[in-house]
Design an enzyme around this catalytic site. Sequence first.
Site, PDB file in Angstrom:
ATOM      1  N   ARG A 234      16.842   4.527  33.077  1.00  0.00           N
ATOM      2  CA  ARG A 234      15.181   5.263  32.455  1.00  0.00           C
ATOM      3  C   ARG A 234      13.940   4.121  32.471  1.00  0.00           C
ATOM      4  NH1 ARG A 234      17.798   8.735  31.814  1.00  0.00           N
ATOM      5  NH2 ARG A 234      19.055   9.939  30.341  1.00  0.00           N
ATOM      6  N   GLU A 263       7.434   9.727  30.350  1.00  0.00           N
ATOM      7  CA  GLU A 263       7.629  11.177  31.169  1.00  0.00           C
ATOM      8  C   GLU A 263       7.914  11.659  30.459  1.00  0.00           C
ATOM      9  OE1 GLU A 263      11.140   8.957  33.633  1.00  0.00           O
ATOM     10  OE2 GLU A 263      12.447  11.471  32.425  1.00  0.00           O
ATOM     11  N   HIS A 294      12.249  12.163  38.037  1.00  0.00           N
ATOM     12  CA  HIS A 294      13.362  12.370  37.470  1.00  0.00           C
ATOM     13  C   HIS A 294      14.594  13.452  38.188  1.00  0.00           C
ATOM     14  CE1 HIS A 294      15.898  11.309  33.293  1.00  0.00           C
ATOM     15  NE2 HIS A 294      16.712  11.532  34.610  1.00  0.00           N
TER      16      HIS A 294
HETATM   17  P1  NAD Z   1      27.650   3.333  31.867  1.00  0.00           P
HETATM   18  O1  NAD Z   1      27.629   3.950  30.409  1.00  0.00           O
HETATM   19  O2  NAD Z   1      28.810   3.750  33.055  1.00  0.00           O
HETATM   20  O3  NAD Z   1      27.096   2.523  32.330  1.00  0.00           O
HETATM   21  C1  NAD Z   1      25.783   1.515  31.678  1.00  0.00           C
HETATM   22  C2  NAD Z   1      26.053  -0.371  31.785  1.00  0.00           C
HETATM   23  O4  NAD Z   1      25.329  -0.872  31.160  1.00  0.00           O
HETATM   24  C3  NAD Z   1      27.826  -0.546  31.229  1.00  0.00           C
HETATM   25  O5  NAD Z   1      28.165  -1.268  32.227  1.00  0.00           O
HETATM   26  C4  NAD Z   1      26.668  -1.115  29.873  1.00  0.00           C
HETATM   27  O6  NAD Z   1      27.915  -2.504  29.418  1.00  0.00           O
HETATM   28  C5  NAD Z   1      25.696  -1.659  30.365  1.00  0.00           C
HETATM   29  N1  NAD Z   1      24.768  -1.765  29.506  1.00  0.00           N
HETATM   30  C6  NAD Z   1      24.758  -1.748  28.440  1.00  0.00           C
HETATM   31  N2  NAD Z   1      24.092  -2.668  27.528  1.00  0.00           N
HETATM   32  C7  NAD Z   1      23.415  -3.632  28.692  1.00  0.00           C
HETATM   33  C8  NAD Z   1      22.342  -4.364  28.703  1.00  0.00           C
HETATM   34  N3  NAD Z   1      22.140  -4.953  27.255  1.00  0.00           N
HETATM   35  N4  NAD Z   1      22.216  -5.364  29.316  1.00  0.00           N
HETATM   36  C9  NAD Z   1      22.592  -4.695  30.969  1.00  0.00           C
HETATM   37  N5  NAD Z   1      23.763  -4.326  31.193  1.00  0.00           N
HETATM   38  C10 NAD Z   1      23.842  -3.418  29.417  1.00  0.00           C
HETATM   39  O7  NAD Z   1      26.476   4.755  32.246  1.00  0.00           O
HETATM   40  P2  NAD Z   1      26.223   4.882  34.029  1.00  0.00           P
HETATM   41  O8  NAD Z   1      27.063   6.544  33.467  1.00  0.00           O
HETATM   42  O9  NAD Z   1      26.350   4.579  34.833  1.00  0.00           O
HETATM   43  O10 NAD Z   1      24.118   5.161  33.218  1.00  0.00           O
HETATM   44  C11 NAD Z   1      23.785   4.451  33.616  1.00  0.00           C
HETATM   45  C12 NAD Z   1      22.544   4.960  33.014  1.00  0.00           C
HETATM   46  O11 NAD Z   1      21.657   5.785  34.179  1.00  0.00           O
HETATM   47  C13 NAD Z   1      22.187   6.054  31.905  1.00  0.00           C
HETATM   48  O12 NAD Z   1      22.245   5.252  30.801  1.00  0.00           O
HETATM   49  C14 NAD Z   1      21.204   7.032  31.986  1.00  0.00           C
HETATM   50  O13 NAD Z   1      20.014   6.065  31.529  1.00  0.00           O
HETATM   51  C15 NAD Z   1      20.729   7.280  33.706  1.00  0.00           C
HETATM   52  N6  NAD Z   1      20.676   7.967  34.146  1.00  0.00           N
HETATM   53  C16 NAD Z   1      19.675   8.216  35.087  1.00  0.00           C
HETATM   54  C17 NAD Z   1      19.606   9.640  35.498  1.00  0.00           C
HETATM   55  C18 NAD Z   1      18.539  10.090  36.438  1.00  0.00           C
HETATM   56  O14 NAD Z   1      18.464  11.403  36.820  1.00  0.00           O
HETATM   57  N7  NAD Z   1      17.670   9.213  37.129  1.00  0.00           N
HETATM   58  C19 NAD Z   1      20.981  10.481  35.354  1.00  0.00           C
HETATM   59  C20 NAD Z   1      21.768   9.633  34.655  1.00  0.00           C
HETATM   60  C21 NAD Z   1      21.851   8.999  33.717  1.00  0.00           C
END
Ligand code: NAD
Length: 334
Positions: A234, A263, A294
Amino acid sequence: MKVLVYSTHGFEREFLSKANQNKHELTFLQDKLSENTVDLSKDFDAIALFSSDNANEIIIQQLKQNGVKYISLRSVGYDHVDIQKAKNCNIKVANVPAYSPNAIAEHAVALLMSLNRKIIEGQKLMSKHDYRLDNLIGFDLHKKTVGIIGTGKIGAAFSRIMKGFGCNLVAYDIYENTSLINEIGITYTTLQNLCNQSDVVAVFCPLTPQTKYLFNKKTFDWFKSNAIFINVARGGVVNTRDMLDALNNHKFAKAGLDVYENEKPIFFKQHDKKPDDLLFDELKNHPNVLITGHQAFLTQDALTQIAQTTINNLNQWEKLGESENEILTIQQTL
Ligand code: NAD
Protein backbone atom coordinates in the site's frame (compact mmCIF):
# COMPACT_ATOMS: atom_id res chain seq x y z
CA MET A 1 -30.79 -11.37 -7.14
CA LYS A 2 -30.68 -7.96 -8.79
CA VAL A 3 -27.11 -6.74 -8.41
CA LEU A 4 -25.66 -3.34 -9.29
CA VAL A 5 -21.93 -3.58 -10.00
CA TYR A 6 -20.33 -0.20 -9.29
CA SER A 7 -16.95 0.88 -10.76
CA THR A 8 -16.95 -1.85 -13.39
CA HIS A 9 -13.63 -1.92 -15.22
CA GLY A 10 -13.15 -3.35 -18.69
CA PHE A 11 -10.69 -5.92 -17.35
CA GLU A 12 -13.14 -7.60 -14.92
CA ARG A 13 -16.50 -7.57 -16.72
CA GLU A 14 -15.91 -10.75 -18.71
CA PHE A 15 -14.71 -12.59 -15.58
CA LEU A 16 -17.77 -11.52 -13.56
CA SER A 17 -20.20 -12.49 -16.35
CA LYS A 18 -18.52 -15.88 -16.72
CA ALA A 19 -18.60 -16.59 -12.98
CA ASN A 20 -22.24 -15.49 -12.77
CA GLN A 21 -23.49 -17.92 -15.46
CA ASN A 22 -26.67 -15.81 -15.80
CA LYS A 23 -27.67 -16.66 -12.23
CA HIS A 24 -28.01 -13.12 -10.92
CA GLU A 25 -29.24 -10.09 -12.84
CA LEU A 26 -26.01 -8.07 -13.02
CA THR A 27 -26.14 -4.40 -14.05
CA PHE A 28 -22.68 -3.03 -14.83
CA LEU A 29 -22.02 0.61 -14.05
CA GLN A 30 -18.73 2.41 -14.67
CA ASP A 31 -19.47 5.07 -12.05
CA LYS A 32 -18.10 4.81 -8.53
CA LEU A 33 -20.45 4.52 -5.58
CA SER A 34 -20.73 8.02 -4.13
CA GLU A 35 -23.37 10.35 -2.74
CA ASN A 36 -24.16 11.28 -6.38
CA THR A 37 -24.65 7.71 -7.59
CA VAL A 38 -26.12 5.93 -4.57
CA ASP A 39 -29.69 6.56 -5.79
CA LEU A 40 -29.04 4.29 -8.78
CA SER A 41 -29.14 1.37 -6.32
CA LYS A 42 -32.93 1.69 -5.79
CA ASP A 43 -34.68 -1.67 -6.20
CA PHE A 44 -31.43 -3.67 -6.25
CA ASP A 45 -30.98 -6.46 -3.67
CA ALA A 46 -27.21 -6.19 -3.67
CA ILE A 47 -24.34 -4.06 -4.87
CA ALA A 48 -20.81 -5.19 -5.79
CA LEU A 49 -18.00 -2.77 -4.96
CA PHE A 50 -14.38 -2.20 -6.01
CA SER A 51 -11.72 -0.85 -3.65
CA SER A 52 -12.07 2.69 -5.04
CA ASP A 53 -15.78 2.90 -4.11
CA ASN A 54 -16.85 4.76 -1.01
CA ALA A 55 -19.52 3.27 1.27
CA ASN A 56 -19.37 5.71 4.17
CA GLU A 57 -21.95 6.15 6.91
CA ILE A 58 -24.24 8.49 4.92
CA ILE A 59 -24.11 6.29 1.81
CA ILE A 60 -24.87 3.11 3.79
CA GLN A 61 -27.93 4.83 5.26
CA GLN A 62 -29.11 5.68 1.74
CA LEU A 63 -28.42 2.13 0.54
CA LYS A 64 -30.67 0.85 3.30
CA GLN A 65 -33.43 3.27 2.31
CA ASN A 66 -33.05 2.03 -1.29
CA GLY A 67 -33.62 -1.57 -0.16
CA VAL A 68 -30.06 -2.89 -0.62
CA LYS A 69 -29.44 -5.88 1.67
CA TYR A 70 -26.01 -7.12 0.61
CA ILE A 71 -22.62 -5.66 -0.36
CA SER A 72 -20.27 -8.06 -2.13
CA LEU A 73 -16.75 -6.65 -2.24
CA ARG A 74 -14.46 -7.44 -5.18
CA SER A 75 -11.43 -6.93 -2.93
CA VAL A 76 -9.67 -8.24 0.14
CA GLY A 77 -9.66 -4.82 1.83
CA TYR A 78 -12.83 -3.34 3.29
CA ASP A 79 -11.49 -0.05 4.63
CA HIS A 80 -13.75 1.75 2.10
CA VAL A 81 -16.92 0.45 3.80
CA ASP A 82 -18.33 1.57 7.16
CA ILE A 83 -18.81 -1.97 8.48
CA GLN A 84 -20.33 -0.88 11.80
CA LYS A 85 -22.92 1.27 10.05
CA ALA A 86 -23.71 -1.58 7.64
CA LYS A 87 -24.24 -3.88 10.64
CA ASN A 88 -26.57 -1.33 12.26
CA CYS A 89 -28.53 -1.12 8.98
CA ASN A 90 -28.72 -4.93 8.63
CA ILE A 91 -26.74 -4.83 5.42
CA LYS A 92 -24.42 -7.82 5.11
CA VAL A 93 -20.92 -7.25 3.74
CA ALA A 94 -18.60 -9.98 2.42
CA ASN A 95 -15.16 -9.72 0.85
CA VAL A 96 -12.79 -11.89 -1.20
CA PRO A 97 -10.54 -13.01 1.67
CA ALA A 98 -7.73 -14.25 -0.54
CA TYR A 99 -6.87 -14.59 -4.20
CA SER A 100 -3.68 -15.70 -5.85
CA PRO A 101 -0.93 -14.26 -3.62
CA ASN A 102 1.41 -15.44 -6.38
CA ALA A 103 -0.02 -12.85 -8.77
CA ILE A 104 1.15 -10.02 -6.53
CA ALA A 105 4.42 -11.71 -5.52
CA GLU A 106 5.31 -12.39 -9.17
CA HIS A 107 4.64 -8.74 -10.07
CA ALA A 108 7.05 -7.72 -7.29
CA VAL A 109 9.65 -10.00 -8.91
CA ALA A 110 8.91 -8.44 -12.32
CA LEU A 111 9.56 -4.95 -10.91
CA LEU A 112 12.73 -6.14 -9.20
CA MET A 113 14.11 -7.87 -12.29
CA SER A 114 13.20 -5.00 -14.64
CA LEU A 115 14.97 -2.52 -12.37
CA ASN A 116 18.02 -4.64 -11.65
CA ARG A 117 18.60 -5.78 -15.24
CA LYS A 118 17.57 -2.39 -16.74
CA ILE A 119 15.07 -3.95 -19.13
CA ILE A 120 13.24 -0.69 -19.82
CA GLU A 121 16.46 1.32 -20.37
CA GLY A 122 17.68 -1.45 -22.73
CA GLN A 123 14.52 -1.27 -24.81
CA LYS A 124 14.63 2.54 -24.92
CA LEU A 125 18.24 2.44 -26.19
CA MET A 126 17.31 -0.11 -28.85
CA SER A 127 14.56 2.11 -30.16
CA LYS A 128 17.32 4.72 -30.70
CA HIS A 129 19.50 2.10 -32.52
CA ASP A 130 21.93 2.24 -29.58
CA TYR A 131 23.16 -1.27 -28.80
CA ARG A 132 25.90 -0.32 -26.33
CA LEU A 133 25.79 -2.10 -22.96
CA ASP A 134 27.84 0.35 -20.88
CA ASN A 135 24.90 1.64 -18.81
CA LEU A 136 23.02 -1.63 -18.43
CA ILE A 137 24.97 -3.46 -15.72
CA GLY A 138 22.91 -5.21 -13.01
CA PHE A 139 23.83 -7.69 -10.26
CA ASP A 140 23.22 -11.41 -9.67
CA LEU A 141 20.45 -12.01 -7.18
CA HIS A 142 22.05 -15.35 -6.34
CA LYS A 143 23.58 -15.19 -2.83
CA LYS A 144 22.33 -11.62 -2.26
CA THR A 145 20.28 -10.77 0.84
CA VAL A 146 16.59 -10.07 0.39
CA GLY A 147 14.66 -8.47 3.27
CA ILE A 148 10.93 -9.10 3.44
CA ILE A 149 8.59 -6.96 5.55
CA GLY A 150 5.33 -8.82 6.17
CA THR A 151 5.56 -12.59 5.72
CA GLY A 152 1.84 -13.28 5.28
CA LYS A 153 0.39 -14.82 2.11
CA ILE A 154 2.06 -12.54 -0.45
CA GLY A 155 5.33 -12.07 1.47
CA ALA A 156 5.61 -15.86 1.85
CA ALA A 157 5.01 -16.41 -1.90
CA PHE A 158 7.69 -13.79 -2.70
CA SER A 159 10.11 -15.39 -0.19
CA ARG A 160 9.73 -18.81 -1.85
CA ILE A 161 10.48 -17.32 -5.28
CA MET A 162 13.55 -15.51 -3.91
CA LYS A 163 14.70 -18.74 -2.24
CA GLY A 164 14.55 -20.30 -5.69
CA PHE A 165 16.89 -17.55 -6.94
CA GLY A 166 19.40 -18.64 -4.27
CA CYS A 167 19.04 -15.54 -2.06
CA ASN A 168 19.61 -15.25 1.70
CA LEU A 169 16.30 -14.31 3.27
CA VAL A 170 15.69 -12.10 6.29
CA ALA A 171 12.29 -10.94 7.49
CA TYR A 172 10.54 -8.48 9.74
CA ASP A 173 6.96 -9.05 10.93
CA ILE A 174 5.00 -8.64 14.14
CA TYR A 175 4.33 -12.40 13.98
CA GLU A 176 6.85 -15.02 12.88
CA ASN A 177 5.66 -17.40 10.17
CA THR A 178 6.95 -20.69 11.62
CA SER A 179 6.02 -22.79 8.59
CA LEU A 180 8.11 -20.44 6.42
CA ILE A 181 11.04 -20.74 8.87
CA ASN A 182 10.81 -24.53 8.65
CA GLU A 183 10.27 -24.59 4.90
CA ILE A 184 12.92 -22.15 3.63
CA GLY A 185 14.92 -21.15 6.70
CA ILE A 186 13.99 -17.47 6.69
CA THR A 187 15.49 -15.53 9.64
CA TYR A 188 13.53 -12.89 11.54
CA THR A 189 15.29 -9.75 12.71
CA THR A 190 14.57 -6.10 13.54
CA LEU A 191 13.58 -3.67 10.78
CA GLN A 192 16.85 -1.77 11.22
CA ASN A 193 18.95 -4.93 10.95
CA LEU A 194 17.00 -6.01 7.88
CA CYS A 195 17.52 -2.65 6.14
CA ASN A 196 21.22 -2.55 7.10
CA GLN A 197 22.01 -5.86 5.41
CA SER A 198 19.55 -6.23 2.52
CA ASP A 199 20.34 -5.74 -1.16
CA VAL A 200 16.60 -5.89 -1.83
CA VAL A 201 13.96 -4.64 0.63
CA ALA A 202 10.42 -5.70 -0.27
CA VAL A 203 7.23 -4.67 1.56
CA PHE A 204 4.12 -6.87 1.92
CA CYS A 205 2.47 -5.63 5.11
CA PRO A 206 -0.97 -3.99 5.24
CA LEU A 207 -1.51 -0.28 5.80
CA THR A 208 -2.42 0.14 9.47
CA PRO A 209 -1.86 2.96 11.99
CA GLN A 210 1.40 1.13 12.90
CA THR A 211 2.67 0.80 9.31
CA LYS A 212 1.66 4.27 8.04
CA TYR A 213 4.96 5.83 6.80
CA LEU A 214 6.94 2.86 8.17
CA PHE A 215 9.38 3.82 5.42
CA ASN A 216 10.50 7.38 6.10
CA LYS A 217 13.70 9.42 6.28
CA LYS A 218 14.93 7.45 9.31
CA THR A 219 14.32 4.01 7.80
CA PHE A 220 15.74 4.95 4.38
CA ASP A 221 18.92 6.10 6.21
CA TRP A 222 19.37 2.45 7.30
CA PHE A 223 19.45 1.17 3.69
CA LYS A 224 22.53 0.02 1.79
CA SER A 225 23.38 2.49 -0.96
CA ASN A 226 23.02 -0.21 -3.67
CA ALA A 227 19.65 -1.48 -2.36
CA ILE A 228 16.52 -1.89 -4.46
CA PHE A 229 13.24 -1.13 -2.65
CA ILE A 230 10.00 -2.83 -3.75
CA ASN A 231 6.51 -1.85 -2.56
CA VAL A 232 3.46 -3.64 -3.94
CA ALA A 233 1.53 -3.43 -0.65
CA ARG A 234 0.00 0.00 0.00
CA GLY A 235 1.29 3.46 -0.89
CA GLY A 236 0.74 4.86 2.59
CA VAL A 237 3.39 2.52 4.04
CA VAL A 238 5.95 4.81 2.39
CA ASN A 239 6.50 8.54 2.86
CA THR A 240 6.97 9.35 -0.83
CA ARG A 241 8.67 12.71 -0.21
CA ASP A 242 11.22 11.07 2.11
CA MET A 243 11.74 8.23 -0.38
CA LEU A 244 12.48 10.61 -3.27
CA ASP A 245 14.87 12.63 -1.06
CA ALA A 246 16.62 9.41 -0.02
CA LEU A 247 16.99 8.37 -3.69
CA ASN A 248 18.32 11.81 -4.63
CA ASN A 249 20.81 11.63 -1.73
CA HIS A 250 21.94 8.12 -2.85
CA LYS A 251 20.76 6.51 0.43
CA PHE A 252 19.56 3.61 -1.72
CA ALA A 253 19.59 2.88 -5.46
CA LYS A 254 16.17 2.22 -6.96
CA ALA A 255 12.49 1.83 -6.17
CA GLY A 256 9.96 -0.47 -7.85
CA LEU A 257 6.39 0.42 -6.89
CA ASP A 258 2.87 -0.69 -7.72
CA VAL A 259 1.17 1.66 -5.28
CA TYR A 260 1.35 5.35 -4.37
CA GLU A 261 0.08 7.03 -1.22
CA ASN A 262 -2.25 9.44 -3.13
CA GLU A 263 -3.22 7.00 -5.89
CA LYS A 264 -7.00 7.02 -5.39
CA PRO A 265 -7.87 9.97 -7.68
CA ILE A 266 -5.25 8.89 -10.25
CA PHE A 267 -5.21 5.13 -10.84
CA PHE A 268 -7.74 2.86 -12.61
CA LYS A 269 -8.95 5.45 -15.14
CA GLN A 270 -7.98 7.45 -18.20
CA HIS A 271 -7.53 11.20 -17.60
CA ASP A 272 -8.27 13.92 -20.17
CA LYS A 273 -5.34 15.89 -18.78
CA LYS A 274 -2.37 15.21 -16.55
CA PRO A 275 -3.46 14.64 -12.93
CA ASP A 276 -2.71 17.64 -10.73
CA ASP A 277 -0.18 16.04 -8.38
CA LEU A 278 3.38 17.39 -8.36
CA LEU A 279 4.66 14.65 -6.03
CA PHE A 280 3.34 11.98 -8.41
CA ASP A 281 4.95 13.77 -11.40
CA GLU A 282 8.30 13.71 -9.62
CA LEU A 283 7.87 10.05 -8.68
CA LYS A 284 6.75 8.93 -12.14
CA ASN A 285 9.56 10.82 -13.91
CA HIS A 286 12.36 9.83 -11.52
CA PRO A 287 15.05 7.92 -13.44
CA ASN A 288 15.50 5.42 -10.58
CA VAL A 289 11.80 4.69 -10.04
CA LEU A 290 9.73 2.14 -11.90
CA ILE A 291 6.02 2.45 -11.10
CA THR A 292 2.95 0.56 -12.28
CA GLY A 293 -0.65 1.58 -11.55
CA HIS A 294 -1.79 -0.94 -8.92
CA GLN A 295 -1.77 -3.82 -11.40
CA ALA A 296 0.04 -6.47 -9.33
CA PHE A 297 -3.20 -8.46 -8.91
CA LEU A 298 -4.02 -8.37 -12.61
CA THR A 299 -3.69 -11.96 -13.78
CA GLN A 300 -6.36 -14.17 -15.33
CA ASP A 301 -6.04 -16.52 -12.34
CA ALA A 302 -6.57 -13.78 -9.74
CA LEU A 303 -9.43 -12.14 -11.68
CA THR A 304 -11.14 -15.53 -12.00
CA GLN A 305 -10.85 -16.11 -8.24
CA ILE A 306 -12.10 -12.59 -7.41
CA ALA A 307 -15.11 -12.97 -9.72
CA GLN A 308 -15.96 -16.47 -8.46
CA THR A 309 -15.86 -15.43 -4.80
CA THR A 310 -17.86 -12.24 -5.48
CA ILE A 311 -20.61 -14.29 -7.16
CA ASN A 312 -20.37 -17.12 -4.63
CA ASN A 313 -21.02 -14.66 -1.79
CA LEU A 314 -24.23 -13.62 -3.59
CA ASN A 315 -25.18 -17.28 -4.18
CA GLN A 316 -24.77 -18.11 -0.49
CA TRP A 317 -26.80 -15.11 0.62
CA GLU A 318 -29.60 -16.03 -1.78
CA LYS A 319 -29.60 -19.69 -0.73
CA LEU A 320 -28.67 -19.60 2.96
CA GLY A 321 -29.08 -15.98 4.06
CA GLU A 322 -25.42 -15.88 5.07
CA SER A 323 -22.03 -16.05 3.40
CA GLU A 324 -18.84 -17.71 4.63
CA ASN A 325 -16.91 -14.50 3.85
CA GLU A 326 -19.02 -12.06 5.84
CA ILE A 327 -17.00 -9.47 7.72
CA LEU A 328 -17.99 -9.88 11.33
CA THR A 329 -15.12 -8.30 13.22
CA ILE A 330 -13.54 -5.01 12.27
CA GLN A 331 -9.75 -5.06 11.94
CA GLN A 332 -8.19 -1.64 12.00
CA THR A 333 -6.70 -0.75 8.60
CA LEU A 334 -6.27 2.63 6.95
P1 NAD B 1 -1.54 -11.09 5.01
O1 NAD B 1 -2.51 -10.60 6.01
O2 NAD B 1 -1.54 -12.53 4.62
O3 NAD B 1 -0.05 -10.70 5.46
C1 NAD B 1 0.30 -9.46 5.99
C2 NAD B 1 1.50 -9.66 6.91
O4 NAD B 1 1.90 -8.36 7.37
C3 NAD B 1 1.18 -10.50 8.14
O5 NAD B 1 2.15 -11.51 8.32
C4 NAD B 1 1.20 -9.49 9.29
O6 NAD B 1 1.60 -10.03 10.53
C5 NAD B 1 2.21 -8.49 8.75
N1 NAD B 1 2.12 -7.20 9.46
C6 NAD B 1 1.01 -6.59 9.94
N2 NAD B 1 1.36 -5.46 10.59
C7 NAD B 1 2.71 -5.38 10.55
C8 NAD B 1 3.65 -4.45 11.04
N3 NAD B 1 3.26 -3.41 11.78
N4 NAD B 1 4.96 -4.68 10.81
C9 NAD B 1 5.37 -5.76 10.10
N5 NAD B 1 4.52 -6.68 9.60
C10 NAD B 1 3.20 -6.50 9.81
O7 NAD B 1 -1.77 -10.15 3.73
P2 NAD B 1 -1.37 -10.45 2.22
O8 NAD B 1 -2.48 -11.16 1.53
O9 NAD B 1 0.00 -11.02 2.18
O10 NAD B 1 -1.35 -8.97 1.63
C11 NAD B 1 -0.41 -8.01 2.09
C12 NAD B 1 -0.79 -6.64 1.57
O11 NAD B 1 -0.61 -6.60 0.15
C13 NAD B 1 -2.27 -6.28 1.75
O12 NAD B 1 -2.53 -5.77 3.03
C14 NAD B 1 -2.49 -5.25 0.69
O13 NAD B 1 -2.23 -4.00 1.24
C15 NAD B 1 -1.44 -5.57 -0.38
N6 NAD B 1 -2.02 -6.03 -1.65
C16 NAD B 1 -1.66 -5.39 -2.80
C17 NAD B 1 -2.20 -5.80 -4.03
C18 NAD B 1 -1.80 -5.12 -5.33
O14 NAD B 1 -2.43 -5.38 -6.36
N7 NAD B 1 -0.78 -4.28 -5.35
C19 NAD B 1 -3.11 -6.84 -4.06
C20 NAD B 1 -3.46 -7.48 -2.88
C21 NAD B 1 -2.91 -7.07 -1.67
